[in-house]
Motif scaffolding. Structure first.
Motif, PDB file in Angstrom:
ATOM      1  N   GLN A   1       3.130 -10.094  -6.361  1.00  0.00           N
ATOM      2  CA  GLN A   1       2.224  -9.551  -5.365  1.00  0.00           C
ATOM      3  C   GLN A   1       3.008  -9.243  -4.089  1.00  0.00           C
ATOM      4  O   GLN A   1       3.849 -10.026  -3.653  1.00  0.00           O
ATOM      5  CB  GLN A   1       1.089 -10.534  -5.044  1.00  0.00           C
ATOM      6  CG  GLN A   1      -0.021  -9.969  -4.213  1.00  0.00           C
ATOM      7  CD  GLN A   1      -0.961  -9.089  -5.019  1.00  0.00           C
ATOM      8  OE1 GLN A   1      -0.817  -8.988  -6.228  1.00  0.00           O
ATOM      9  NE2 GLN A   1      -1.902  -8.462  -4.358  1.00  0.00           N
ATOM     10  N   GLN A   3       2.488  -7.867  -0.070  1.00  0.00           N
ATOM     11  CA  GLN A   3       1.597  -7.516   1.037  1.00  0.00           C
ATOM     12  C   GLN A   3       2.380  -6.719   2.068  1.00  0.00           C
ATOM     13  O   GLN A   3       3.507  -7.085   2.409  1.00  0.00           O
ATOM     14  CB  GLN A   3       0.994  -8.777   1.656  1.00  0.00           C
ATOM     15  CG  GLN A   3       0.002  -9.494   0.739  1.00  0.00           C
ATOM     16  CD  GLN A   3      -0.669 -10.673   1.415  1.00  0.00           C
ATOM     17  OE1 GLN A   3      -0.075 -11.361   2.226  1.00  0.00           O
ATOM     18  NE2 GLN A   3      -1.924 -10.904   1.063  1.00  0.00           N
ATOM     19  N   ASP A 111       2.414   1.061  -6.103  1.00  0.00           N
ATOM     20  CA  ASP A 111       1.603  -0.067  -6.555  1.00  0.00           C
ATOM     21  C   ASP A 111       0.929  -0.830  -5.425  1.00  0.00           C
ATOM     22  O   ASP A 111      -0.139  -1.413  -5.626  1.00  0.00           O
ATOM     23  CB  ASP A 111       2.493  -1.043  -7.339  1.00  0.00           C
ATOM     24  CG  ASP A 111       3.203  -0.376  -8.497  1.00  0.00           C
ATOM     25  OD1 ASP A 111       4.445  -0.452  -8.564  1.00  0.00           O
ATOM     26  OD2 ASP A 111       2.502   0.236  -9.315  1.00  0.00           O
ATOM     27  N   TYR A 112       1.568  -0.881  -4.280  1.00  0.00           N
ATOM     28  CA  TYR A 112       1.055  -1.680  -3.171  1.00  0.00           C
ATOM     29  C   TYR A 112       0.995  -0.831  -1.913  1.00  0.00           C
ATOM     30  O   TYR A 112       1.891  -0.010  -1.671  1.00  0.00           O
ATOM     31  CB  TYR A 112       1.949  -2.910  -2.934  1.00  0.00           C
ATOM     32  CG  TYR A 112       1.996  -3.835  -4.113  1.00  0.00           C
ATOM     33  CD1 TYR A 112       3.053  -3.770  -5.019  1.00  0.00           C
ATOM     34  CD2 TYR A 112       0.974  -4.759  -4.346  1.00  0.00           C
ATOM     35  CE1 TYR A 112       3.097  -4.614  -6.115  1.00  0.00           C
ATOM     36  CE2 TYR A 112       1.022  -5.607  -5.442  1.00  0.00           C
ATOM     37  CZ  TYR A 112       2.077  -5.530  -6.321  1.00  0.00           C
ATOM     38  OH  TYR A 112       2.119  -6.365  -7.411  1.00  0.00           O
TER      39      TYR A 112
END
Length: 123
Positions: A1, A3, A111-112
């Motif tokens: 993940q 951020q 993707d982010y």
């Protein structure tokens, strides 16, 4: 993940400069390709610049040629967008994005995403 958090936007007069920052969390930053995109009201999201894990850069030459510079600091897990000679048509929400692999100009290849930061250039 991963951020992503952008900062550095604001209101500036035409001809002025801003530096946007995108701080990334996670241990994979140095191996990721990072991109900056922008979206103006009523317009589609547009690729601005990208930098891969080797720091090779790609720009939207039609829109930002010679005015914007993308860079990265892997130690700080941050990517920057230095914007000079700003024009009113640069007004938009600027967002950073992350992916593995080569720089892509299509937003759906990333993707982010960060939440974006507003840049407003007055004439």
């Amino acid at each position: 993940q991963v951020q992503l958090v952008e900062s550095g936007g604001g209101l500036v007069q035409a001809g002025g400069s801003l530096r946007l920052s995108c701080a990334a969390s996670g241990r994979t930053f140095s191996s990721r390709t990072m991109g900056w995109f922008r979206q103006a009201p009523g317009k589609e999201r547009e690729f601005v610049a990208g930098i891969d894990w080797t720091s090779r850069t790609t720009y939207n030459e039609d829109s930002v040629k010679g005015r914007f510079t993308i860079s990265r600091d892997n130690a700080k897990t941050t990517v920057y967008l230095q914007m000079n000679s700003l024009k009113p048509e640069d007004t938009a929400v600027y967002s950073c994005a992350a992916r593995f692999g080569m720089v892509k100009t299509e937003s759906d290849e990333y993707d982010y995403w960060g939440q974006g930061t507003q840049v407003t250039v007055s004439s």
